[in-house]
Design an enzyme around this catalytic site. Structure first.
Site, PDB file in Angstrom:
ATOM      1  N   ASN A  23       0.866  -1.180   0.000  1.00  0.00           N
ATOM      2  CA  ASN A  23       0.000   0.000   0.000  1.00  0.00           C
ATOM      3  C   ASN A  23       0.899   1.226   0.000  1.00  0.00           C
ATOM      4  O   ASN A  23       2.108   1.109   0.180  1.00  0.00           O
ATOM      5  CB  ASN A  23      -0.990  -0.015   1.170  1.00  0.00           C
ATOM      6  CG  ASN A  23      -0.285  -0.060   2.502  1.00  0.00           C
ATOM      7  OD1 ASN A  23       0.568   0.777   2.797  1.00  0.00           O
ATOM      8  ND2 ASN A  23      -0.597  -1.060   3.309  1.00  0.00           N
ATOM      9  N   GLY A  31      -2.264  -9.492   3.719  1.00  0.00           N
ATOM     10  CA  GLY A  31      -2.078 -10.239   2.474  1.00  0.00           C
ATOM     11  C   GLY A  31      -0.614 -10.480   2.140  1.00  0.00           C
ATOM     12  O   GLY A  31       0.199 -10.826   3.006  1.00  0.00           O
ATOM     13  N   VAL A  32      -0.273 -10.292   0.867  1.00  0.00           N
ATOM     14  CA  VAL A  32       1.090 -10.506   0.381  1.00  0.00           C
ATOM     15  C   VAL A  32       2.082  -9.638   1.163  1.00  0.00           C
ATOM     16  O   VAL A  32       3.167 -10.086   1.548  1.00  0.00           O
ATOM     17  CB  VAL A  32       1.183 -10.118  -1.118  1.00  0.00           C
ATOM     18  CG1 VAL A  32       2.615 -10.205  -1.606  1.00  0.00           C
ATOM     19  CG2 VAL A  32       0.305 -11.008  -1.961  1.00  0.00           C
ATOM     20  N   ASP A  33       1.690  -8.404   1.386  1.00  0.00           N
ATOM     21  CA  ASP A  33       2.547  -7.433   2.066  1.00  0.00           C
ATOM     22  C   ASP A  33       2.939  -7.934   3.461  1.00  0.00           C
ATOM     23  O   ASP A  33       4.129  -7.933   3.825  1.00  0.00           O
ATOM     24  CB  ASP A  33       1.736  -6.130   2.171  1.00  0.00           C
ATOM     25  CG  ASP A  33       2.598  -4.899   2.390  1.00  0.00           C
ATOM     26  OD1 ASP A  33       3.834  -5.015   2.289  1.00  0.00           O
ATOM     27  OD2 ASP A  33       2.022  -3.834   2.653  1.00  0.00           O
ATOM     28  N   SER A 121      -3.876  -6.394  -6.494  1.00  0.00           N
ATOM     29  CA  SER A 121      -5.203  -5.777  -6.263  1.00  0.00           C
ATOM     30  C   SER A 121      -6.361  -6.762  -6.114  1.00  0.00           C
ATOM     31  O   SER A 121      -7.494  -6.338  -5.862  1.00  0.00           O
ATOM     32  CB  SER A 121      -5.572  -4.749  -7.362  1.00  0.00           C
ATOM     33  OG  SER A 121      -4.821  -3.567  -7.214  1.00  0.00           O
ATOM     34  N   THR A 122      -6.100  -8.065  -6.263  1.00  0.00           N
ATOM     35  CA  THR A 122      -7.229  -9.018  -6.239  1.00  0.00           C
ATOM     36  C   THR A 122      -7.583  -9.513  -4.837  1.00  0.00           C
ATOM     37  O   THR A 122      -8.460 -10.361  -4.683  1.00  0.00           O
ATOM     38  CB  THR A 122      -6.950 -10.256  -7.118  1.00  0.00           C
ATOM     39  OG1 THR A 122      -5.826 -10.969  -6.555  1.00  0.00           O
ATOM     40  CG2 THR A 122      -6.652  -9.867  -8.554  1.00  0.00           C
ATOM     41  N   GLY A 123      -6.899  -8.999  -3.816  1.00  0.00           N
ATOM     42  CA  GLY A 123      -7.202  -9.403  -2.437  1.00  0.00           C
ATOM     43  C   GLY A 123      -7.994  -8.306  -1.749  1.00  0.00           C
ATOM     44  O   GLY A 123      -9.150  -8.032  -2.095  1.00  0.00           O
ATOM     45  N   TYR A 125      -7.868  -5.261  -2.063  1.00  0.00           N
ATOM     46  CA  TYR A 125      -8.278  -4.162  -2.943  1.00  0.00           C
ATOM     47  C   TYR A 125      -9.420  -4.532  -3.888  1.00  0.00           C
ATOM     48  O   TYR A 125      -9.854  -3.715  -4.701  1.00  0.00           O
ATOM     49  CB  TYR A 125      -7.083  -3.598  -3.703  1.00  0.00           C
ATOM     50  CG  TYR A 125      -6.192  -2.702  -2.853  1.00  0.00           C
ATOM     51  CD1 TYR A 125      -6.476  -2.457  -1.510  1.00  0.00           C
ATOM     52  CD2 TYR A 125      -5.069  -2.075  -3.379  1.00  0.00           C
ATOM     53  CE1 TYR A 125      -5.676  -1.639  -0.726  1.00  0.00           C
ATOM     54  CE2 TYR A 125      -4.260  -1.249  -2.604  1.00  0.00           C
ATOM     55  CZ  TYR A 125      -4.561  -1.043  -1.278  1.00  0.00           C
ATOM     56  OH  TYR A 125      -3.761  -0.219  -0.511  1.00  0.00           O
TER      57      TYR A 125
HETATM   58  P1  ADP Z   1      -4.141  -6.123  -2.687  1.00  0.00           P
HETATM   59  O1  ADP Z   1      -4.235  -5.188  -1.508  1.00  0.00           O
HETATM   60  O2  ADP Z   1      -3.323  -5.549  -3.830  1.00  0.00           O
HETATM   61  O3  ADP Z   1      -5.467  -6.648  -3.107  1.00  0.00           O
HETATM   62  P2  ADP Z   1      -3.494  -8.630  -1.276  1.00  0.00           P
HETATM   63  O4  ADP Z   1      -2.182  -8.978  -0.696  1.00  0.00           O
HETATM   64  O5  ADP Z   1      -4.636  -8.433  -0.358  1.00  0.00           O
HETATM   65  O6  ADP Z   1      -3.211  -7.325  -2.178  1.00  0.00           O
HETATM   66  O7  ADP Z   1      -3.906  -9.735  -2.334  1.00  0.00           O
HETATM   67  C1  ADP Z   1      -3.371  -9.886  -3.632  1.00  0.00           C
HETATM   68  C2  ADP Z   1      -3.480 -11.348  -4.044  1.00  0.00           C
HETATM   69  O8  ADP Z   1      -2.419 -12.082  -3.434  1.00  0.00           O
HETATM   70  C3  ADP Z   1      -4.763 -12.043  -3.600  1.00  0.00           C
HETATM   71  O9  ADP Z   1      -5.215 -12.820  -4.694  1.00  0.00           O
HETATM   72  C4  ADP Z   1      -4.325 -12.913  -2.429  1.00  0.00           C
HETATM   73  O10 ADP Z   1      -5.104 -14.096  -2.324  1.00  0.00           O
HETATM   74  C5  ADP Z   1      -2.923 -13.261  -2.815  1.00  0.00           C
HETATM   75  N1  ADP Z   1      -1.984 -13.626  -1.725  1.00  0.00           N
HETATM   76  C6  ADP Z   1      -2.083 -13.403  -0.400  1.00  0.00           C
HETATM   77  N2  ADP Z   1      -0.989 -13.868   0.254  1.00  0.00           N
HETATM   78  C7  ADP Z   1      -0.163 -14.391  -0.705  1.00  0.00           C
HETATM   79  C8  ADP Z   1       1.115 -15.047  -0.698  1.00  0.00           C
HETATM   80  N3  ADP Z   1       1.784 -15.243   0.434  1.00  0.00           N
HETATM   81  N4  ADP Z   1       1.649 -15.441  -1.886  1.00  0.00           N
HETATM   82  C9  ADP Z   1       0.986 -15.238  -3.051  1.00  0.00           C
HETATM   83  N5  ADP Z   1      -0.214 -14.627  -3.131  1.00  0.00           N
HETATM   84  C10 ADP Z   1      -0.793 -14.228  -1.976  1.00  0.00           C
END
Ligand code: ADP
Length: 167
Positions: A23, A31-33, A121-123, A125
């Protein structure tokens, strides 16, 4: 360029650079972050804080990308990019495409040959997975870059299937 789709956790990828769906604060999130900072350790956050202080007082703008160390991750760098929050009222596709393009531009600057992307952005966001997959794949395919492998790392079977369909 080779495009690979894998189901898994982006923090485990043995690539030169992993892209973080960050972000604009660059100070961590869910999530990923959250996973990248937890697993990569405090060095990443330290560099993010320094970047905020030196270049991005107001935060990293949506659609842009910037690199830090990857700390304890197998990768060498993390490329942080800020995806757009999905909106039904406004078409923000160009900003999502920009995340992929700008991340590859930063990867080229670093000399990264292999790059792993999440489905930006698919989580949290809220971007619909099918549309997010279409934008991701078409943008990466068209990009002019020296990166030799782009690996999309999809967290679950549904995301992997959406990317497969789109590919
Ligand atoms: P955003 O805020 O951009 O939507 P998110 O991290 O919430 O980012 O999600 C982005 C995508 O990454 C989603 O499809 C989520 O399911 C996926 N995701 C979450 N954790 C991981 C991970 N450790 N490795 C790969 N993909 C992940």
């Amino acid at each position: 360029m080779e495009i690979r789709l894998v189901q898994g956790d982006i923090t485990e990828q043995d690539v030169d650079a992993v892209v973080n769906a960050a972000n604009s604060s660059l100070l961590g999130g869910g999530g990923v972050d959250g996973a990248i900072h937890r697993r990569g350790g405090p060095e990443i956050l330290q560099e993010c804080r320094a970047l905020r202080a030196s270049h991005y007082g107001a935060g990293l703008p949506t659609g842009q990308a910037v690199a830090t160390t990857a700390g304890r991750l197998p990768a060498r760098w993390v490329i942080h990019t800020v995806g757009p929050v999905h909106s039904a009222a406004e078409d923000r596709s160009e900003l999502l495409a920009s995340c992929y393009r700008e991340s590859l531009r930063v990867a080229d600057e670093l000399g990264a040959a292999t790059v792993a992307f999440p489905a930006i952005s698919t989580g949290i966001y809220g971007w619909p997975m099918d549309d997010g997959a279409r934008i991701a794949l078409s943008t990466v395919r068209r990009a002019s870059t020296s990166v030799v492998e782009v690996r999309f790392v999809l967290f679950d079977a549904a995301a992997h299937a959406a990317f497969e369909r789109s590919l």
